[in-house]
Design a protein around this motif. Structure first.
Motif, PDB file in Angstrom:
ATOM      1  N   TRP A  25       0.831  -1.202   0.000  1.00 51.16           N
ATOM      2  CA  TRP A  25       0.000   0.000   0.000  1.00 51.16           C
ATOM      3  C   TRP A  25       0.864   1.249   0.000  1.00 51.16           C
ATOM      4  O   TRP A  25       0.626   2.213  -0.718  1.00 51.16           O
ATOM      5  N   PHE A  28       2.423   1.710  -3.401  1.00 47.32           N
ATOM      6  CA  PHE A  28       1.432   2.155  -4.368  1.00 47.32           C
ATOM      7  C   PHE A  28       1.138   3.635  -4.191  1.00 47.32           C
ATOM      8  O   PHE A  28       1.050   4.389  -5.152  1.00 47.32           O
ATOM      9  N   LYS A  29       1.000   4.092  -2.949  1.00 46.78           N
ATOM     10  CA  LYS A  29       0.678   5.483  -2.679  1.00 46.78           C
ATOM     11  C   LYS A  29       1.813   6.385  -3.137  1.00 46.78           C
ATOM     12  O   LYS A  29       1.589   7.458  -3.696  1.00 46.78           O
ATOM     13  N   SER A  75      -7.615   6.916  -2.834  1.00 47.49           N
ATOM     14  CA  SER A  75      -6.407   6.146  -3.107  1.00 47.49           C
ATOM     15  C   SER A  75      -6.623   4.659  -2.845  1.00 47.49           C
ATOM     16  O   SER A  75      -6.164   3.811  -3.610  1.00 47.49           O
ATOM     17  N   TYR A  79      -6.210   1.529  -5.402  1.00 50.49           N
ATOM     18  CA  TYR A  79      -5.315   0.425  -5.056  1.00 50.49           C
ATOM     19  C   TYR A  79      -6.052  -0.901  -5.081  1.00 50.49           C
ATOM     20  O   TYR A  79      -5.542  -1.904  -5.592  1.00 50.49           O
TER      21      TYR A  79
END
Length: 230
Positions: A25, A28-29, A75, A79
């Motif tokens: 995570w 990805f962010k 977000s 994701y």
């Protein structure tokens, strides 16, 4: 009778467990945020959070938590969609067809039944030009082939089967459904089950009534709609 072997790629999971999910995570962010508009302090913090060299025993700080919390809903939805798409690609098997295949001989008819992947459903429309309902059913097959790409839809003229005497006009159009070489459905004069005017949705509902079609694949945006409901 031999089955065609389809090589399946192994499912490779990069991270597992809660810590692995958090790391994915964070990465990805970092990749999805516009780095140019972020203050230098936040860019550096995101970089540290996503670094694989970060000690495993370091807990998430309050500053990290507040950063992840920003714009979290948007977000996280993005994701989640990406993860679902990747999982679908990894777990999907067998060929995709998306068109109706025209068979020109009895040999081609037997080959598609006997040699297709054991998990592939094969739907064969036996028709004859000029027989009522055959042209309409062909159009329905074209639509269903795009809706169910993992199903192999085929059609063959009754005369080309080499057993035309078994398919007189009275039993046309006919639908035969196979899987792993086994006949699952044999519907002669199938249009008797429909109204005078019928559509692909009618044929789909009929086949689903007998459990002959797989679950329809989710189209783009399905995950978004599910998230909106939540």
């Amino acid at each position: 009778m031999s089955d065609r072997i389809v090589d399946e790629e192994p499912v490779i999971v990069t991270h597992t467990g809660p810590k692995g999910v958090i790391n994915d995570w964070r990465k990805f962010k970092l990749e999805s945020m516009d780095q140019e508009v972020l203050p230098p302090s936040k860019r550096e913090l995101l970089r540290q959070m996503s670094s694989p060299q970060k000690p495993k025993d370091v807990c998430m700080s309050a500053q990290e938590y507040e950063l992840i919390k920003e714009d979290d809903e948007k977000s996280l939805r993005k994701y989640r969609k990406q993860c679902m798409q990747e999982m679908h690609e990894r777990l999907s098997f067998g060929p995709k067809f998306e068109v109706v295949y025209d068979l020109d001989s009895g040999e081609a008819f037997l080959e598609v039944i006997e040699k297709e992947h054991r998990l592939t459903v094969v739907v064969v429309h036996i028709y004859k030009d000029g027989v009522k309902g055959c042209e309409a059913l062909n159009s329905c097959m074209d639509c269903l082939a795009t809706e169910y790409p993992s199903v192999k839809f085929c059609r063959i003229n009754a005369a080309a089967t080499g057993a035309g005497e078994r398919f007189p006009d009275e039993v046309l159009p006919s639908l035969l459904v196979y899987k792993a070489g086994e006949l699952l459905g044999n519907f002669l004069a199938v249009t008797q089950h429909f109204n005078e005017e019928f559509f692909a949705t009618d044929v789909e509902a009929f086949l689903n009534e007998y459990g002959l079609l797989p679950e329809k694949e989710c189209g783009p945006g399905a995950e978004e709609e599910e998230a909106d409901v939540e």
